[in-house]
Design an enzyme around this catalytic site. Structure first.
Site, PDB file in Angstrom:
ATOM      1  N   ASN A  25       0.900  -1.140   0.000  1.00  0.00           N
ATOM      2  CA  ASN A  25       0.000   0.000   0.000  1.00  0.00           C
ATOM      3  C   ASN A  25       0.946   1.198   0.000  1.00  0.00           C
ATOM      4  O   ASN A  25       1.703   1.381   0.955  1.00  0.00           O
ATOM      5  CB  ASN A  25      -0.879  -0.025   1.259  1.00  0.00           C
ATOM      6  CG  ASN A  25      -1.710   1.226   1.417  1.00  0.00           C
ATOM      7  OD1 ASN A  25      -1.551   2.201   0.693  1.00  0.00           O
ATOM      8  ND2 ASN A  25      -2.591   1.220   2.395  1.00  0.00           N
ATOM      9  N   ALA A  42       0.680   4.144   0.701  1.00  0.00           N
ATOM     10  CA  ALA A  42       0.525   5.058   1.828  1.00  0.00           C
ATOM     11  C   ALA A  42       1.185   4.528   3.102  1.00  0.00           C
ATOM     12  O   ALA A  42       1.289   5.245   4.094  1.00  0.00           O
ATOM     13  CB  ALA A  42      -0.960   5.317   2.091  1.00  0.00           C
ATOM     14  N   CYS A  43       1.644   3.298   3.082  1.00  0.00           N
ATOM     15  CA  CYS A  43       2.194   2.629   4.266  1.00  0.00           C
ATOM     16  C   CYS A  43       3.693   2.899   4.391  1.00  0.00           C
ATOM     17  O   CYS A  43       4.463   2.605   3.473  1.00  0.00           O
ATOM     18  CB  CYS A  43       1.921   1.126   4.156  1.00  0.00           C
ATOM     19  SG  CYS A  43       2.808   0.110   5.339  1.00  0.00           S
ATOM     20  N   SER A  44       4.120   3.419   5.533  1.00  0.00           N
ATOM     21  CA  SER A  44       5.537   3.721   5.738  1.00  0.00           C
ATOM     22  C   SER A  44       6.384   2.448   5.766  1.00  0.00           C
ATOM     23  O   SER A  44       7.525   2.457   5.293  1.00  0.00           O
ATOM     24  CB  SER A  44       5.735   4.518   7.022  1.00  0.00           C
ATOM     25  OG  SER A  44       5.342   3.763   8.149  1.00  0.00           O
TER      26      SER A  44
END
Length: 122
Positions: free
Chosen positions: A6, A8-10
């Site tokens: 994803n 958006a996932c760090s």
């Protein structure tokens, strides 16, 4: 090697940075857009050596809506395995990330640098 991410996932971004730094050859799968089928989830679980509840993000709003924390409604045993897989396929945001499939047929949940390096060493 394939990595389910994803963007958006760090943790996903960190895993990608490490793979790039190590010159790894990999394919990115944005699994929220290219949703894995139930069979693909089963295959990933087999490669991981885990059960679907082991890779479920139970704190996500979708998990709360489905009441996944209720072990009476969602037992964590063989009788409920297919139901969990169906839930993950229907709500891909619930799938823990990133999942990296290694070249030797195994996989890891690459949430730490050690796990990503483990996948690279296989």
């Amino acid at each position: 090697m394939e990595i389910w991410i994803n963007p958006a996932c760090s943790k996903c971004r960190s895993a990608l940075s490490l793979l790039d730094a190590e010159g790894a050859d990999y394919t990115v799968r944005r699994y929220l857009e290219d949703v894995p089928t139930e069979d693909e989830i089963r295959a990933a679980l087999d490669r991981l050596g885990l059960e679907p509840w082991d890779i479920t993000r139970t704190q996500e709003p979708e998990a709360k809506e489905l009441n996944l924390a209720d072990r009476a409604a969602w037992p964590r045993d063989a009788s409920a395995r297919d139901r969990w897989i169906t839930a993950l396929a229907g709500h891909p945001k619930l799938i823990q990330r990133p999942i990296i499939t290694a070249d030797d047929g195994t996989a890891v949940v690459g949430r730490t640098e050690e796990a990503v390096r483990d996948a690279l060493s296989r």
